[in-house]
Design a protein around this motif. Structure first.
Motif, PDB file in Angstrom:
ATOM      1  N   HIS A 275     -12.190  70.118  66.591  1.00  0.00           N
ATOM      2  CA  HIS A 275     -11.982  70.396  68.016  1.00  0.00           C
ATOM      3  C   HIS A 275     -10.546  70.097  68.433  1.00  0.00           C
ATOM      4  O   HIS A 275     -10.275  69.173  69.201  1.00  0.00           O
ATOM      5  CB  HIS A 275     -13.008  69.630  68.851  1.00  0.00           C
ATOM      6  CG  HIS A 275     -14.381  70.165  68.669  1.00  0.00           C
ATOM      7  ND1 HIS A 275     -14.831  71.304  69.319  1.00  0.00           N
ATOM      8  CD2 HIS A 275     -15.382  69.788  67.850  1.00  0.00           C
ATOM      9  CE1 HIS A 275     -16.076  71.576  68.931  1.00  0.00           C
ATOM     10  NE2 HIS A 275     -16.443  70.680  68.032  1.00  0.00           N
ATOM     11  N   LEU A 276      -9.656  70.951  67.950  1.00  0.00           N
ATOM     12  CA  LEU A 276      -8.243  70.769  68.289  1.00  0.00           C
ATOM     13  C   LEU A 276      -7.988  70.963  69.779  1.00  0.00           C
ATOM     14  O   LEU A 276      -6.974  70.489  70.293  1.00  0.00           O
ATOM     15  CB  LEU A 276      -7.372  71.742  67.476  1.00  0.00           C
ATOM     16  CG  LEU A 276      -7.143  71.334  66.025  1.00  0.00           C
ATOM     17  CD1 LEU A 276      -6.287  72.368  65.318  1.00  0.00           C
ATOM     18  CD2 LEU A 276      -6.486  69.956  65.932  1.00  0.00           C
ATOM     19  N   GLU A 277      -8.906  71.656  70.460  1.00  0.00           N
ATOM     20  CA  GLU A 277      -8.691  71.844  71.904  1.00  0.00           C
ATOM     21  C   GLU A 277      -8.752  70.501  72.641  1.00  0.00           C
ATOM     22  O   GLU A 277      -8.202  70.374  73.722  1.00  0.00           O
ATOM     23  CB  GLU A 277      -9.697  72.859  72.473  1.00  0.00           C
ATOM     24  CG  GLU A 277     -11.093  72.333  72.717  1.00  0.00           C
ATOM     25  CD  GLU A 277     -11.961  72.271  71.453  1.00  0.00           C
ATOM     26  OE1 GLU A 277     -11.409  72.357  70.333  1.00  0.00           O
ATOM     27  OE2 GLU A 277     -13.192  72.120  71.601  1.00  0.00           O
ATOM     28  N   THR A 278      -9.405  69.503  72.045  1.00  0.00           N
ATOM     29  CA  THR A 278      -9.364  68.164  72.659  1.00  0.00           C
ATOM     30  C   THR A 278      -8.527  67.188  71.830  1.00  0.00           C
ATOM     31  O   THR A 278      -8.065  66.189  72.346  1.00  0.00           O
ATOM     32  CB  THR A 278     -10.777  67.561  72.810  1.00  0.00           C
ATOM     33  OG1 THR A 278     -11.389  67.532  71.511  1.00  0.00           O
ATOM     34  CG2 THR A 278     -11.640  68.401  73.732  1.00  0.00           C
ATOM     35  N   LEU A 279      -8.362  67.477  70.564  1.00  0.00           N
ATOM     36  CA  LEU A 279      -7.695  66.515  69.678  1.00  0.00           C
ATOM     37  C   LEU A 279      -6.193  66.747  69.520  1.00  0.00           C
ATOM     38  O   LEU A 279      -5.482  65.872  69.027  1.00  0.00           O
ATOM     39  CB  LEU A 279      -8.355  66.537  68.285  1.00  0.00           C
ATOM     40  CG  LEU A 279      -9.810  66.045  68.229  1.00  0.00           C
ATOM     41  CD1 LEU A 279     -10.409  66.329  66.859  1.00  0.00           C
ATOM     42  CD2 LEU A 279      -9.906  64.559  68.551  1.00  0.00           C
ATOM     43  N   TRP A 280      -5.693  67.919  69.926  1.00  0.00           N
ATOM     44  CA  TRP A 280      -4.293  68.241  69.638  1.00  0.00           C
ATOM     45  C   TRP A 280      -3.333  67.202  70.211  1.00  0.00           C
ATOM     46  O   TRP A 280      -2.259  66.982  69.648  1.00  0.00           O
ATOM     47  CB  TRP A 280      -3.926  69.646  70.163  1.00  0.00           C
ATOM     48  CG  TRP A 280      -3.800  69.732  71.659  1.00  0.00           C
ATOM     49  CD1 TRP A 280      -4.783  70.037  72.546  1.00  0.00           C
ATOM     50  CD2 TRP A 280      -2.623  69.500  72.440  1.00  0.00           C
ATOM     51  NE1 TRP A 280      -4.303  69.995  73.829  1.00  0.00           N
ATOM     52  CE2 TRP A 280      -2.978  69.676  73.798  1.00  0.00           C
ATOM     53  CE3 TRP A 280      -1.297  69.164  72.131  1.00  0.00           C
ATOM     54  CZ2 TRP A 280      -2.058  69.518  74.844  1.00  0.00           C
ATOM     55  CZ3 TRP A 280      -0.386  69.004  73.175  1.00  0.00           C
ATOM     56  CH2 TRP A 280      -0.767  69.188  74.513  1.00  0.00           C
ATOM     57  N   ASP A 281      -3.716  66.555  71.288  1.00  0.00           N
ATOM     58  CA  ASP A 281      -2.792  65.584  71.902  1.00  0.00           C
ATOM     59  C   ASP A 281      -3.277  64.140  71.750  1.00  0.00           C
ATOM     60  O   ASP A 281      -2.832  63.258  72.486  1.00  0.00           O
ATOM     61  CB  ASP A 281      -2.590  65.911  73.386  1.00  0.00           C
ATOM     62  CG  ASP A 281      -3.848  65.725  74.209  1.00  0.00           C
ATOM     63  OD1 ASP A 281      -4.923  65.449  73.630  1.00  0.00           O
ATOM     64  OD2 ASP A 281      -3.770  65.851  75.451  1.00  0.00           O
ATOM     65  N   ARG A 282      -4.145  63.898  70.772  1.00  0.00           N
ATOM     66  CA  ARG A 282      -4.734  62.560  70.609  1.00  0.00           C
ATOM     67  C   ARG A 282      -3.966  61.687  69.618  1.00  0.00           C
ATOM     68  O   ARG A 282      -4.351  60.558  69.375  1.00  0.00           O
ATOM     69  CB  ARG A 282      -6.202  62.672  70.146  1.00  0.00           C
ATOM     70  CG  ARG A 282      -7.194  63.322  71.120  1.00  0.00           C
ATOM     71  CD  ARG A 282      -7.585  62.390  72.248  1.00  0.00           C
ATOM     72  NE  ARG A 282      -6.652  62.498  73.349  1.00  0.00           N
ATOM     73  CZ  ARG A 282      -6.625  61.644  74.378  1.00  0.00           C
ATOM     74  NH1 ARG A 282      -7.462  60.628  74.432  1.00  0.00           N
ATOM     75  NH2 ARG A 282      -5.747  61.788  75.343  1.00  0.00           N
ATOM     76  N   ASN A 283      -2.945  62.232  68.985  1.00  0.00           N
ATOM     77  CA  ASN A 283      -2.132  61.444  68.026  1.00  0.00           C
ATOM     78  C   ASN A 283      -2.986  60.855  66.912  1.00  0.00           C
ATOM     79  O   ASN A 283      -2.839  59.693  66.533  1.00  0.00           O
ATOM     80  CB  ASN A 283      -1.374  60.316  68.744  1.00  0.00           C
ATOM     81  CG  ASN A 283      -0.368  60.827  69.749  1.00  0.00           C
ATOM     82  OD1 ASN A 283      -0.621  61.820  70.428  1.00  0.00           O
ATOM     83  ND2 ASN A 283       0.773  60.177  69.848  1.00  0.00           N
TER      84      ASN A 283
ATOM     85  N   VAL B 267      -0.372  73.781  70.777  1.00  0.00           N
ATOM     86  CA  VAL B 267      -1.362  73.412  71.792  1.00  0.00           C
ATOM     87  C   VAL B 267      -2.547  74.365  71.626  1.00  0.00           C
ATOM     88  O   VAL B 267      -2.392  75.580  71.782  1.00  0.00           O
ATOM     89  CB  VAL B 267      -0.765  73.559  73.205  1.00  0.00           C
ATOM     90  CG1 VAL B 267      -1.813  73.251  74.269  1.00  0.00           C
ATOM     91  CG2 VAL B 267       0.446  72.645  73.349  1.00  0.00           C
ATOM     92  N   HIS B 268      -3.696  73.814  71.271  1.00  0.00           N
ATOM     93  CA  HIS B 268      -4.856  74.646  70.950  1.00  0.00           C
ATOM     94  C   HIS B 268      -5.830  74.736  72.114  1.00  0.00           C
ATOM     95  O   HIS B 268      -6.032  73.757  72.831  1.00  0.00           O
ATOM     96  CB  HIS B 268      -5.585  74.088  69.723  1.00  0.00           C
ATOM     97  CG  HIS B 268      -4.818  74.263  68.457  1.00  0.00           C
ATOM     98  ND1 HIS B 268      -5.104  75.261  67.555  1.00  0.00           N
ATOM     99  CD2 HIS B 268      -3.740  73.605  67.958  1.00  0.00           C
ATOM    100  CE1 HIS B 268      -4.247  75.183  66.539  1.00  0.00           C
ATOM    101  NE2 HIS B 268      -3.412  74.189  66.761  1.00  0.00           N
ATOM    102  N   THR B 287      -2.515  65.892  60.984  1.00  0.00           N
ATOM    103  CA  THR B 287      -2.123  65.038  62.107  1.00  0.00           C
ATOM    104  C   THR B 287      -2.004  65.849  63.394  1.00  0.00           C
ATOM    105  O   THR B 287      -1.664  67.033  63.363  1.00  0.00           O
ATOM    106  CB  THR B 287      -0.759  64.364  61.851  1.00  0.00           C
ATOM    107  OG1 THR B 287       0.238  65.379  61.719  1.00  0.00           O
ATOM    108  CG2 THR B 287      -0.788  63.516  60.595  1.00  0.00           C
ATOM    109  N   THR B 288      -2.289  65.177  64.505  1.00  0.00           N
ATOM    110  CA  THR B 288      -2.063  65.779  65.819  1.00  0.00           C
ATOM    111  C   THR B 288      -1.221  64.803  66.633  1.00  0.00           C
ATOM    112  O   THR B 288      -1.192  63.604  66.351  1.00  0.00           O
ATOM    113  CB  THR B 288      -3.381  66.039  66.585  1.00  0.00           C
ATOM    114  OG1 THR B 288      -3.921  64.785  67.039  1.00  0.00           O
ATOM    115  CG2 THR B 288      -4.407  66.749  65.720  1.00  0.00           C
ATOM    116  N   ARG B 289      -0.528  65.314  67.619  1.00  0.00           N
ATOM    117  CA  ARG B 289       0.321  64.409  68.406  1.00  0.00           C
ATOM    118  C   ARG B 289       0.825  65.091  69.660  1.00  0.00           C
ATOM    119  O   ARG B 289       1.298  66.225  69.615  1.00  0.00           O
ATOM    120  CB  ARG B 289       1.516  63.960  67.552  1.00  0.00           C
ATOM    121  CG  ARG B 289       2.405  62.885  68.179  1.00  0.00           C
ATOM    122  CD  ARG B 289       3.345  62.312  67.129  1.00  0.00           C
ATOM    123  NE  ARG B 289       4.196  61.263  67.661  1.00  0.00           N
ATOM    124  CZ  ARG B 289       5.063  60.543  66.932  1.00  0.00           C
ATOM    125  NH1 ARG B 289       5.171  60.784  65.632  1.00  0.00           N
ATOM    126  NH2 ARG B 289       5.808  59.616  67.474  1.00  0.00           N
TER     127      ARG B 289
END
Lengths: 345, 345, 345, 345
Positions: A275-283, B267-268, B287-289
């Protein structure tokens, strides 16, 4: 000699088999004294691993006595007492030089997979110098069988990849043998909280005994919400996936906190939704790993100094000629409460 | 004062707006001298970011002159020339103490999102002491606008997370502004090969000029096979995803080598399929950030010492009263060949 | 109010002193409930730290209740129960942003050194938001006094700098309070062997009780040979110097194994001989550090989860009006067997 | 065959010597095509390295053609074009498994030291599979001779140990061949400033050409003050010691900034004074290292992709039968301006 042979999907036989011989100068032949069964052996029997062909002797764990060595083996000689690593490593290739023995170009996990394995009276171990470990006099052989695969797997794929650190909060999803191995070895880094998640209350009770500080039975489908509540909505620092199905991996995605690591240990058979739509900014980081057994030297010292009681994982004992019973017991773990079974050859 | 205001999906207006005032003692008011438009601003206009409400002044990048400071601001005074970071950081909370400013409990990416932004004559910057950077006399202001967001994003989310190392082979999927920012900053670690992948030959030509060693146009659907062939089936050490759609992320899954890192920058808006059935034993990390801008002090030194030519990213210039034209040009990048546009306030 | 005041070399007085007041908007005034004495306070009294002038209230450890806060303090309010860190950190400067709070350009170790300290009824704490920690209801105050300085010092300067890892063999030279703090916190990383070295059998007996696996009394001058023999001539993976004199540092040089780390914790007053003629090719690291207290959040969780019994370090209790007796007892530690003394204000 | 033989202090001879033969099954015999002279060879001739006995063929660098391999060698065959590493590594022992090949229990730096070396027509290389590297067709042999020792030494002992990072300020003390190798490889990590320090203006001019941003001639004894002034009293992030005498090491102690690393590269013959009375609270690290050549695979890719011009280090060429002249030229480097000399066998 006698051996447990994979005969095709759902079929196995304990039968007479030719004793292995030295093929390459770096080989050794080991007389097995103790071996065990791994969840992966069951996967092979289900037909999940096409790399393993019918006719193959199964098993990639065990301890034994060196029977014979090839001319290029320098670290071992007949009569030496050894631990067999589930991973064979040449020590020379690009991946071995990076310590990633699991991807050795002429080794990796081949025992009981693409070459004959350890559920037999004898086994041929390739790259013997870099794939066997000497056993100290007086060491507990049964404990050491846990170092062939399950403890390094829990430790490397779960704990080291998961960057477990003192004071952290971790969750382990799956309280089977490998999840429990992660639980035992996670405590080497003294996390403040270890939340164990499973569907089976018996296994959660075992987890408590092994050091889990909290347990969550996920049968009700509310595990994610429960963990978020337990962590004041912060989520966990490390989530270790030790099952191998989409639902448990997605649970990890739901409970991982900002800056955390999801360390996958489970063997997966299909894709999961990320779920990158929620995880993309979770570091966050997600890691995968086939055990390298690069931690085996450290684990040998840790077990020798009684910092981990590896034998906690052993629930049953069989003789080699009872190995079909051993498979049955191990295969019905929910009923038999089996974790690891020792097979004395 | 004049400002560019988000009015709801697909609607924006350049209009008169009240000048911002100090609200908290740690605030500063900055007179903007230069700002720019980010791809994220277009996302807001598409309605992809519900955190941003109509009525909000957009923009989270820029340089300017300190106009006024709150009583608790100690590092800046009126007249100081400053770079505005896209991330506001209190410097005090649990996440700031870990250097993860993007998750500051009272900051993070709020400018032009949940509070008014920089596409205006003035902006209020919260946590001024830890969210602004002094600009040295004689520094090139336009280059520094690239340090508000795009260079740290490419560097932190792509290059640092991706563990780019000297001699490695990396692939960057997406040759838009942020992919090119990753390309420029990846060279700080001297990878041997940088393979740039995009659908647009013009952007690939730019990538070559910016330092890519090889380019792959993925229009034919064979990009994964091409990259595997280019790497003798080893795959790449680092794959940087700089688009934000499932297809490009899955391409990264296909080309990552054992032990490699997929660093997500895009950004997904929806889930992607994570092929754990093939990746579980690949020893990879994903990784995500959200950019922390923790690298800004280093990037300031790097740009000051001419190690990166940040201005390469700038293709167009506008006055603030032309900002609607600037949006138009930036929004039709394929046609206009726009990368970053400078808006002089 | 009453306070313990440094009056010049070898002179101190417990006397009436003006109550501190807010000077900067980020200050807080704390009513001390418990404080303690540090070996560094004795160093000041010996005249070893010229940064501390006569007239200074000593003490940099303690817990208390917030009495008053400056207008820029947002994380605390009067009545809050807090732990005071020995290091004051602005959270804004170049060093604070790197997590190296000990070198904060307007903070660092200033309490009881260049500004008045905690051995008093009240203390002014600069940079309150980033230098105090909330104490949870029900937490054990005495244990937390150990988190102002001694536990983070042993942990950061000894254990973290020393890269203590599961299964490793470490030596700690000096079994005084800070060496014992290193011993307690080293166990968070589960080394297989911890060899404690000291001249005093009583302190070595304490070390055994605190978790040392082996002890060496170095009185006979053979400690290096003994340790090399214990490690089959490999030397140790980590040597923690917790005394601060040339002889103990050189002992560390003699016992460090290839690839090992010498982590200096001791406060040194003169140069030591670094035997590069034997160490240049040993692949070792030597580290120094003034505690940053960056580990305090983790240590708070560790103590709260009972993973370390911080109170083991406490041997004596006094009231503030008995502080001269407390100094006497702490100063004659060999006789009184004092480790840390708690002073109730 | 002909070889350069160490005959005792200050004595060497170019003489007829028996051609080496395979001793162990993992050996190879290499026909040397190019070799060179190292500063360490001069140390041996001064009598500084008692490990090297009279009668020994010197030299530990070179490229050549495989002439013969032992029966356990699998990665190379006669006719293969190879780079010879100065370090022999078994790939099996505890240290090799940790990547610390320099401390291999049956290898390490033995070539031209405890076994016959490369300044000859042929050399026997032990542990051939893990101590030789294939040379790609078309590669520049002369550049690759720099990868036997000097480039990995500068890179591993100086740059990697020194944690050189993008944007940092570094100083290199000593602008001889190994200091220049550190200078060339430091640029792989793009520091903002590289300050080169030496007594010889000619060598400083070379350093400028090789990429130093600033130079300091330390003849006047004010180098420390000069560097502190250049860094606004902050000191440098990394100080690389590339000489090997007390004065240059102490200079590094004086210019290292808080949180910095002193990376020792020089071969030292006596102790140096470590000023812990000023450094104990500086949060620094000091590292030592005998090159492991673990970076050789990466350096091969870097040189192949033209990211470093290794040939910059080569100043002179000789034939093997002129090797005594080559020693003379290399030994009088201040006069001859020699850096590395290539000897064609």
């Amino acid at each position: 000699m006698k051996a447990l042979v994979y005969k095709g999907i759902s079929e196995k036989s304990f039968e007479e088999h030719e004793k292995p011989r030295i093929i390459n100068p770096t080989d050794a032949i080991i007389k097995i004294t103790k071996t065990t069964i791994c969840g992966t052996d069951l996967h092979i029997l289900k037909g999940d691993l096409p790399s393993c062909s019918p006719g193959r002797i199964l098993g990639h764990e065990g301890v034994g006595i060196v029977d014979e060595v090839g001319p290029a083996v320098t670290a071992f000689k007949p009569g030496d007492h050894v631990l067999i690593s589930c991973v064979s490593a040449c020590g020379k290739c690009e991946y071995c030089r990076r310590g990633m023995f699991s991807h050795c170009t002429t080794g990796g996990w081949i025992l009981g997979n693409t070459i004959d394995g350890t559920q037999a009276e004898y086994v041929r171990t390739p790259h013997a110098d870099t794939s066997l470990y000497p056993i100290a006099t007086g060491a507990d052989e049964e404990a050491l069988v846990m170092l062939s695969d399950i403890l390094p797997t829990g430790f490397e794929c779960g704990v080291l990849n998961g960057k477990v650190q003192p004071g952290n909060t971790i969750a382990i999803v799956g309280s089977g043998p490998v999840g429990l191995a992660a639980l035992l070895t996670a405590q080497l880094y003294t996390p403040a909280r270890i939340i164990m998640i499973d569907l089976d209350d018996n296994r959660l009770a075992i987890a408590k005994r092994f050091g889990a500080t909290e347990t969550v039975n996920s049968t009700d489908g509310n595990a994610a919400a429960t963990v978020m509540q337990m962590t004041e909505n912060r989520g966990v620092d490390t989530a270790i996936e030790a099952v191998g199905v989409p639902a448990t991996f997605e649970l990890c995605e739901q409970i991982i906190g900002p800056g955390g690591v999801i360390a996958n240990v489970g063997v997966h058979g299909k894709p999961v939704a990320l779920h990158l739509e929620t995880l993309w900014d979770r570091n966050i980081a997600i890691t995968t790993r086939l055990v390298d057994t690069s931690s085996t030297p450290a684990l040998l010292k840790i077990v020798a100094s009684n910092r981990i009681d590896a034998k906690l994982l052993i629930t049953h004992h069989f003789r080699l000629d009872q190995i079909l019973d051993a498979y049955d017991t191990f295969g019905r773990a929910a009923e038999t409460k089996a974790l690891k079974v020792i097979i004395n050859a």
